[in-house]
Write an enzyme that holds these catalytic residues in place. Structure first.
Site, PDB file in Angstrom:
ATOM      1  N   TYR A 156       0.835  -1.217   0.000  1.00 43.43           N
ATOM      2  CA  TYR A 156       0.000   0.000   0.000  1.00 43.43           C
ATOM      3  C   TYR A 156       0.864   1.260   0.000  1.00 43.43           C
ATOM      4  CZ  TYR A 156      -3.939   2.933   1.717  1.00 43.43           C
ATOM      5  OH  TYR A 156      -4.916   3.889   1.884  1.00 43.43           O
ATOM      6  N   LYS A 160       0.958   4.074  -2.842  1.00 42.42           N
ATOM      7  CA  LYS A 160       0.567   5.454  -2.526  1.00 42.42           C
ATOM      8  C   LYS A 160       1.727   6.432  -2.741  1.00 42.42           C
ATOM      9  CE  LYS A 160      -3.764   4.702  -1.442  1.00 42.42           C
ATOM     10  NZ  LYS A 160      -4.834   5.231  -2.310  1.00 42.42           N
TER      11      LYS A 160
HETATM   12  P1  NAP Z   1     -13.480   1.880   1.092  1.00 39.71           P
HETATM   13  O1  NAP Z   1     -14.492   2.264   2.104  1.00 39.71           O
HETATM   14  O2  NAP Z   1     -12.956   0.493   1.081  1.00 39.71           O
HETATM   15  O3  NAP Z   1     -14.081   2.243  -0.369  1.00 39.71           O
HETATM   16  C1  NAP Z   1     -13.337   1.997  -1.523  1.00 39.71           C
HETATM   17  C2  NAP Z   1     -14.277   1.884  -2.693  1.00 39.71           C
HETATM   18  O4  NAP Z   1     -13.494   1.601  -3.874  1.00 39.71           O
HETATM   19  C3  NAP Z   1     -15.265   0.726  -2.555  1.00 39.71           C
HETATM   20  O5  NAP Z   1     -16.558   1.109  -2.985  1.00 39.71           O
HETATM   21  C4  NAP Z   1     -14.677  -0.322  -3.480  1.00 39.71           C
HETATM   22  O6  NAP Z   1     -15.638  -1.216  -4.021  1.00 39.71           O
HETATM   23  C5  NAP Z   1     -14.077   0.537  -4.566  1.00 39.71           C
HETATM   24  N1  NAP Z   1     -13.104  -0.220  -5.355  1.00 39.71           N
HETATM   25  C6  NAP Z   1     -12.265  -1.199  -4.937  1.00 39.71           C
HETATM   26  N2  NAP Z   1     -11.580  -1.688  -5.965  1.00 39.71           N
HETATM   27  C7  NAP Z   1     -11.978  -1.006  -7.067  1.00 39.71           C
HETATM   28  C8  NAP Z   1     -11.640  -1.078  -8.436  1.00 39.71           C
HETATM   29  N3  NAP Z   1     -10.747  -1.972  -8.895  1.00 39.71           N
HETATM   30  N4  NAP Z   1     -12.238  -0.232  -9.303  1.00 39.71           N
HETATM   31  C9  NAP Z   1     -13.158   0.659  -8.865  1.00 39.71           C
HETATM   32  N5  NAP Z   1     -13.552   0.743  -7.585  1.00 39.71           N
HETATM   33  C10 NAP Z   1     -12.959  -0.079  -6.689  1.00 39.71           C
HETATM   34  O7  NAP Z   1     -12.188   2.818   1.180  1.00 39.71           O
HETATM   35  P2  NAP Z   1     -12.010   4.329   1.708  1.00 39.71           P
HETATM   36  O8  NAP Z   1     -11.550   4.274   3.102  1.00 39.71           O
HETATM   37  O9  NAP Z   1     -13.195   5.133   1.340  1.00 39.71           O
HETATM   38  O10 NAP Z   1     -10.764   4.755   0.822  1.00 39.71           O
HETATM   39  C11 NAP Z   1     -10.887   5.556  -0.350  1.00 39.71           C
HETATM   40  C12 NAP Z   1      -9.490   5.973  -0.790  1.00 39.71           C
HETATM   41  O11 NAP Z   1      -8.865   6.709   0.257  1.00 39.71           O
HETATM   42  C13 NAP Z   1      -8.564   4.813  -1.096  1.00 39.71           C
HETATM   43  O12 NAP Z   1      -7.706   5.138  -2.172  1.00 39.71           O
HETATM   44  C14 NAP Z   1      -7.749   4.680   0.178  1.00 39.71           C
HETATM   45  O13 NAP Z   1      -6.511   4.068  -0.038  1.00 39.71           O
HETATM   46  C15 NAP Z   1      -7.620   6.122   0.574  1.00 39.71           C
HETATM   47  N6  NAP Z   1      -7.327   6.349   1.989  1.00 39.71           N
HETATM   48  C16 NAP Z   1      -8.177   5.943   2.965  1.00 39.71           C
HETATM   49  C17 NAP Z   1      -7.869   6.211   4.303  1.00 39.71           C
HETATM   50  C18 NAP Z   1      -8.774   5.821   5.434  1.00 39.71           C
HETATM   51  O14 NAP Z   1      -8.382   6.041   6.587  1.00 39.71           O
HETATM   52  N7  NAP Z   1      -9.967   5.304   5.178  1.00 39.71           N
HETATM   53  C19 NAP Z   1      -6.659   6.833   4.622  1.00 39.71           C
HETATM   54  C20 NAP Z   1      -5.798   7.213   3.600  1.00 39.71           C
HETATM   55  C21 NAP Z   1      -6.145   6.980   2.284  1.00 39.71           C
HETATM   56  P3  NAP Z   1     -15.944  -2.626  -3.255  1.00 39.71           P
HETATM   57  O15 NAP Z   1     -16.827  -2.265  -2.120  1.00 39.71           O
HETATM   58  O16 NAP Z   1     -16.651  -3.466  -4.243  1.00 39.71           O
HETATM   59  O17 NAP Z   1     -14.611  -3.175  -2.866  1.00 39.71           O
END
Ligand code: NAP
Length: 248
Positions: A156, A160
């Site tokens: 990851y 990133k």
């Molecule tokens: P999340 O709740 O897991 O949501 C991610 C979404 O992306 C889900 O709807 C997922 O669909 C979809 N997805 C997964 N694989 C995909 C693909 N191949 N093509 C298109 N869509 C896809 O994650 P989140 O926490 O909202 O994170 C969103 C972004 O922020 C990510 O890039 C993550 O790395 C980044 N981020 C998050 C955090 C945090 O603390 N949450 C911190 C830093 C960065 P499915 O449900 O079908 O899997």
């Protein structure tokens, strides 16, 4: 000058990947609230459609797997055919498959690189072709505070960090076309991704945040909306932490 509520993105055409839940859903809702016509793209079509319904009549939900270059090209072409332009791309889709380096499988490595890095490349390449020709555009990439290194997240963090390098390179290449490219690094945001972390570790993580709480998708979405707006036209190649002071 527009205010940060209501009409910042009037009639802009935007696509948000991974819009079916979490941060992507928050971004789609915010962009729509600011007046954008939002294409909510997610590998989970029913969730993309649900979010699009909440984003208003002009929004649409589409199935998109960002690991498939052909799907990325096709969705950008569809947007161009339908609206005649693409103003905003938000590369938000991401997954994590955490493991200590010595236990990480090839599959865990490749899955995360495919979604979190190659997916950003495929979408950015497709959108940049249109935005260069148009002489305008906004690309906002969701990286992570983990890009600087985090135990259990070699895949990851590598992806990133790659997003940071990709964003800065795209910013340099596209500046002459007045296309801006910026990366946002969320800290610890309350979504399905972080809810899978054991409670004790979650509490430890939140305790390290100077502002004293986990972030919400809306905290990230507000910064995306600004970077996507006309008013951010002189901001490019930046890497912006949205983590409540997490990295201080
Ligand atoms: P999340 O709740 O897991 O949501 C991610 C979404 O992306 C889900 O709807 C997922 O669909 C979809 N997805 C997964 N694989 C995909 C693909 N191949 N093509 C298109 N869509 C896809 O994650 P989140 O926490 O909202 O994170 C969103 C972004 O922020 C990510 O890039 C993550 O790395 C980044 N981020 C998050 C955090 C945090 O603390 N949450 C911190 C830093 C960065 P499915 O449900 O079908 O899997």
């Amino acid at each position: 000058m527009a205010l940060l509520s209501g009409d910042l993105l009037n009639e802009k055409i935007a696509i948000v990947t991974g819009a079916g839940r979490g941060i992507g859903e928050g971004i789609a809702r915010k962009l729509a609230h600011e007046g954008a016509i939002v294409v909510c793209a997610d590998v989970n079509f029913s969730e993309a459609e649900r979010v699009a319904r909440d984003c208003g009549k002009q929004a649409s939900g589409v199935r998109l797997d960002v690991t498939q270059a052909g799907e990325c090209d096709a969705i950008v072409k569809n947007i161009l055919d339908r609206y005649g332009r693409l103003d905003i791309l938000v590369n938000n889709a991401g997954i994590n498959r955490d493991a200590m380096l010595h236990k990480m499988t090839d599959e865990q490595w490749h899955q995360v690189i495919a979604v979190d890095l190659s997916g950003v490349f495929f979408m950015t390449r497709a959108a940049s072709r249109i935005m260069r020709a148009a002489g305008s555009g906004r690309i906002v990439n969701i990286s992570s505070a983990s890009w600087m290194g985090n135990i259990g997240q070699a895949n990851y963090a590598a992806a990133k960090a790659g997003v940071v390098g990709l964003s800065r390179t795209a910013a340099k290449e596209l500046a002459r076309s007045q296309v801006t490219v910026n990366a946002i690094c969320p800290g610890f945001i309350d979504t399905v991704m972080t809810r899978s972390i054991p409670e004790a570790i979650r509490e430890q993580q939140v305790a390290k945040i100077p502002l004293g709480r986990a972030g919400q998708p809306a905290d990230v979405a507000a910064v995306v909306a600004f970077l996507a707006s006309d008013e951010a036209g002189y901001v490019t190649g930046e890497v912006i932490n949205v983590g409540g002071g997490y990295v201080l």
